[in-house]
Design a protein around this motif. Structure first.
Motif, PDB file in Angstrom:
ATOM      1  N   LYS A   1     -11.666   8.304   0.282  1.00  0.00           N
ATOM      2  CA  LYS A   1     -10.401   7.958  -0.365  1.00  0.00           C
ATOM      3  C   LYS A   1     -10.677   7.614  -1.814  1.00  0.00           C
ATOM      4  O   LYS A   1     -11.758   7.138  -2.167  1.00  0.00           O
TER       5      LYS A   1
ATOM      6  N   THR B   1      -3.825   4.783  -2.358  1.00  0.00           N
ATOM      7  CA  THR B   1      -5.036   5.595  -2.269  1.00  0.00           C
ATOM      8  C   THR B   1      -4.636   6.999  -1.840  1.00  0.00           C
ATOM      9  O   THR B   1      -3.564   7.203  -1.260  1.00  0.00           O
TER      10      THR B   1
ATOM     11  N   SER C   1      -8.691   5.514  -5.121  1.00  0.00           N
ATOM     12  CA  SER C   1      -7.541   4.762  -5.617  1.00  0.00           C
ATOM     13  C   SER C   1      -6.844   5.573  -6.704  1.00  0.00           C
ATOM     14  O   SER C   1      -7.446   6.458  -7.315  1.00  0.00           O
ATOM     15  N   THR C   2      -5.591   5.269  -6.935  1.00  0.00           N
ATOM     16  CA  THR C   2      -4.790   6.073  -7.862  1.00  0.00           C
ATOM     17  C   THR C   2      -4.822   5.481  -9.275  1.00  0.00           C
ATOM     18  O   THR C   2      -3.801   5.097  -9.840  1.00  0.00           O
TER      19      THR C   2
ATOM     20  N   THR D   1       0.818  -1.208   0.000  1.00  0.00           N
ATOM     21  CA  THR D   1       0.000   0.000   0.000  1.00  0.00           C
ATOM     22  C   THR D   1       0.851   1.257   0.000  1.00  0.00           C
ATOM     23  O   THR D   1       0.337   2.351  -0.246  1.00  0.00           O
TER      24      THR D   1
END
Length: 405
Positions: free
Chosen positions: A309, A324, A311-312, A134
């Motif tokens: 949040k 994230t 996610s990228t 992560t």
């Protein structure tokens, strides 16, 4: 953002190998933030630059920042693409079981001739997310590749690449399975891709393109215009399927010459243009560069606190250190639905709480807290590239370059 696999029509599939590279004859067009600085005139030719990658099981993300692509003829260099602000690219996302995605950086104009080497200027650091991680491992390219504050990666072109007036494609494979990491130094491997699969429309990335609007023609919703950024131009087609909206969600958004716009869409290779699915009219406060932005899958939605949040899946203006990004909204944040219309905060968070909801957030990014203080947030649909079919009659084809006229 990833293109979603779809089954093209039989006709589109049979013609796509002929038509895909048609769009590379766009005069000075550019995408994904690239620009052109090469010479023009009768002695110049177009080089379409693509990035791709092999599938690497060792990483979930490999984030780099791309600035420039140069071709060399001996000691003489010519700049093909130049993006002074840099573009954050997840190289790992370009490697898929289907054989890899192609990210179109844009065509550059270079003198016709023979070139023996390509150099790619990337940011010094690489953010690597090993499988399941992560948090990124931040590594650097070897000191021998240092070029000012950045790094230059070299790829010899053997055999040399001959660029004629009919143009040429340059596809750079970042070959992630053969990268090595030791002592915080990542040693890259590059290949010149042979173009296999370039005819498959489903293997091309769906990207945002940002620039200044000019040459507006037609009546809404059926309009065309030219978008210019860093000297590169791209033709854009809008139809009744195109969503046009203002940066603040105000109703009645209309296109006009001189606006800074962000276009999302796919190339229609027959029309030699970007067929827009959405056009956002910007306020121009940042000079057109764009505030930091992230788009992805929503999680940890807290309507009471006004936080969530993302996610990228796609980012702009920073390189992720986490998989994230925290999003914080405030009383001044503009909330929009997926059509770009302003909605209430409760309505936004109600939709965001649905399973699989995607959103985009734009604002000030604080690296220490990995948080975007959002001045605008927008619900998004999952975007699939290459939904447009292309039909037509080929008048001529250059077998060496792959260009169709």
């Amino acid at each position: 953002m990833k293109a979603q696999s779809k089954s093209p029509s039989i006709l589109a599939a049979s013609l796509s190998w002929l038509l895909l590279t048609f769009f590379l004859v766009l005069v000075g067009c550019g995408g994904g933030g690239g620009g052109t600085t090469g010479g023009g005139g009768a002695s110049s030719a177009k080089v379409g630059v693509f990035f791709t990658d092999n599938l690497s099981a060792g990483y979930d993300h490999v984030w780099v920042t791309a600035y420039k692509v140069e071709l060399y003829n001996g000691a003489t260099s010519v700049t093909v693409l130049d993006n002074p602000t840099g573009e954050a690219i997840d190289l790992r996302a370009l490697g898929t079981p289907a054989g890899g995605q192609f990210l179109f950086l844009g065509p550059g104009s270079v003198p016709a001739g023979t070139y023996t080497k390509v150099e790619i200027t990337l940011g010094r650091n690489v953010n690597l997310f090993t499988t399941g991680a992560t948090t990124a491992t931040v590594a650097s390219f070897p000191p021998a590749m240092n070029s000012g504050a950045n790094s230059k990666l070299e790829l010899p072109l053997a055999p040399p690449m001959t660029v004629t007036g009919s143009g040429q494609n340059l596809i750079i494979d970042f070959d992630l399975p053969n990268w090595t990491l030791a002592g915080g130094i990542v040693t890259p491997a590059l290949l010149r891709h042979n173009g296999s699969g370039l005819d498959d429309l489903n293997r091309h990335e769906d990207e945002d393109y940002k620039g200044t609007l000019s040459g507006l023609s037609g009546a809404a919703p059926n309009q065309t215009f030219t978008m210019t950024r860093f000297g590169a131009q791209i033709q854009v087609i809008c139809t009744s399927a195109t969503t046009v909206f203002a940066h603040n969600g105000a109703a009645g958004a209309a296109l006009a010459n001189g606006q800074i716009v962000e276009v999302r869409g796919v190339f229609d290779v027959l029309a030699q243009a970007l067929r827009a699915t959405a056009v956002k009219i910007e306020d121009g406060e940042d000079g057109g560069a764009g505030s930091p932005k992230v788009e992805g899958l929503a999680s940890a939605v807290n309507a009471g606190a006004g936080t969530f949040k993302l996610s990228t899946a796609s980012v702009r203006g920073f390189v992720p250190t986490q998989n994230t990004v925290n999003i914080a909204t405030a009383a001044t944040t503009v909330f929009m639905n997926n059509a770009g219309t302003a909605i209430t905060k409760p309505a936004f968070f109600e939709a965001l709480g649905l399973a699989g909801a995607m959103a985009e957030a734009e604002g000030f990014y604080d690296a220490a807290s990995n948080t975007i203080a959002a001045h605008k947030v927008k619900l998004e649909e999952e975007h699939g590239a290459n939904e447009a079919e292309t039909r037509g009659i080929v008048s001529s084809k250059n077998a060496d370059s792959g260009f169709v006229i």
